[in-house]
Design a protein around this motif. Structure first.
Motif, PDB file in Angstrom:
ATOM      1  N   TYR A 103       0.782  -1.222  -0.131  1.00  0.00           N
ATOM      2  CA  TYR A 103      -0.077   0.023  -0.078  1.00  0.00           C
ATOM      3  C   TYR A 103       0.829   1.311  -0.036  1.00  0.00           C
ATOM      4  N   SER A 117      -1.316   7.063   0.858  1.00  0.00           N
ATOM      5  CA  SER A 117      -2.511   7.741   0.588  1.00  0.00           C
ATOM      6  C   SER A 117      -3.575   7.434   1.430  1.00  0.00           C
ATOM      7  N   PHE A 118      -4.680   8.090   1.649  1.00  0.00           N
ATOM      8  CA  PHE A 118      -5.796   7.816   2.465  1.00  0.00           C
ATOM      9  C   PHE A 118      -6.324   6.525   2.652  1.00  0.00           C
ATOM     10  N   THR A 119      -6.405   5.951   1.273  1.00  0.00           N
ATOM     11  CA  THR A 119      -7.236   4.791   1.010  1.00  0.00           C
ATOM     12  C   THR A 119      -6.056   3.412   0.907  1.00  0.00           C
ATOM     13  N   GLY A 120      -4.679   4.256   0.755  1.00  0.00           N
ATOM     14  CA  GLY A 120      -3.479   3.278   0.336  1.00  0.00           C
ATOM     15  C   GLY A 120      -3.532   2.529  -1.048  1.00  0.00           C
ATOM     16  N   LEU A 121      -4.339   3.068  -1.918  1.00  0.00           N
ATOM     17  CA  LEU A 121      -4.504   2.549  -3.326  1.00  0.00           C
ATOM     18  C   LEU A 121      -3.924   3.630  -4.275  1.00  0.00           C
TER      19      LEU A 121
END
Length: 270
Positions: free
Chosen positions: A91, A94-98
């Motif tokens: 990951y 980023s906030f979502t890791g995506l």
């Protein structure tokens, strides 16, 4: 190295690091690393202030020879790079890791840069060990060649949650075997690339492992380093480094190239 030359004589006045590209100012005789002095219009030595131009900077062959002698005197440098291959490394920050570059691929970028600079250098004998729940050695104390970079390209972050201390113990045991043929002055370093999301050890005995790693590393004269990739777990990783007397380092997608340059300067000579 000449008997009247000290290690400080091989360090740039500006950055305080050992010279990588020493030059001398023809008018005053003061020496600096080229990448440092080109930022100045005048010699920075107090009360000197000689004006500078590209034509006034000459290669300092004397210092180059002294550095070569110093390298020869310290012999080989043995480095183990421990790479976290747990799924969390896939990951990004980023906030979502995506979105953005995943932490694992930042670590691979870092290692590729280091391998390129260590390429064909017999001074550096390098091992690569990946770890998740168990450590896995991919090569052991070798001079970096093309096939080592090919090994990096095939690695993926698909492992179980990490057992960091088991991996460190595995590395220290390698150094203990190596110590049978090395003198104590030989440089030995461990560099751990991780996002800090470890579960410590398969045994779960955290307090015992902290004491064990700290004492074992000291006994073997190991320069231990944890390189945190990304911005997760900074506080936890800093505390861990303090507890085991390892150096803390950190980079993310914004400063990786700057970190690589800094790392190469600091690790080029100890």
């Amino acid at each position: 190295m000449a008997s009247n030359t000290t290690l400080n004589d091989l360090k740039c006045y500006i950055c305080g690091e050992i010279y990588t590209n020493p030059v001398v100012i023809s008018q005053c005789g003061h020496s600096f690393d080229r990448q440092c002095i080109i930022r100045y219009n005048y010699c920075p030595i107090r009360d000197c202030n000689i004006p500078l131009s590209e034509y006034s900077l000459l290669e300092n062959d004397n210092i180059k020879e002294l550095i070569h002698d110093y390298k020869q005197s310290i012999g080989n440098i043995y480095e183990i790079f421990l790479l976290d291959t747990s799924t969390s490394m896939w990951y990004s920050d980023s906030f979502t890791g995506l979105f953005g570059t995943g932490r694992f691929y930042l670590a691979i970028q870092f290692l590729n840069e280091i391998f390129q600079r260590r390429w064909n250098s017999t001074t550096y004998q390098i091992s690569l060990i990946t770890f998740d729940k168990h450590p896995e050695e991919h090569f052991s104390f070798q001079t970096i060649r093309q096939h080592h970079s090919e090994i990096l390209e095939k690695l993926t972050p698909t492992g179980s949650p990490t057992c960091l201390f088991d991996a460190i113990k595995f590395s220290l045991e390698k150094f203990e075997k190596l110590n049978q043929i090395l003198n104590r002055s030989t440089t030995r370093s461990i560099y751990i690339l991780t996002d800090g999301g470890d579960n410590f050890s398969s045994t779960g005995n955290e307090k015992h492992y902290i004491k064990f790693i700290k004492e074992y590393s000291k006994k073997l004269n190991i320069l231990g380093n944890i390189i945190l990739v990304g911005d997760k777990n900074i506080f936890h990783t800093k505390n861990l480094c303090e507890n085991i007397n390892y150096q803390f380092h950190h980079f993310n997608s914004d400063n990786i190239l700057e970190f690589v340059r800094s790392f190469l300067l600091s690790s080029n000579l100890y």
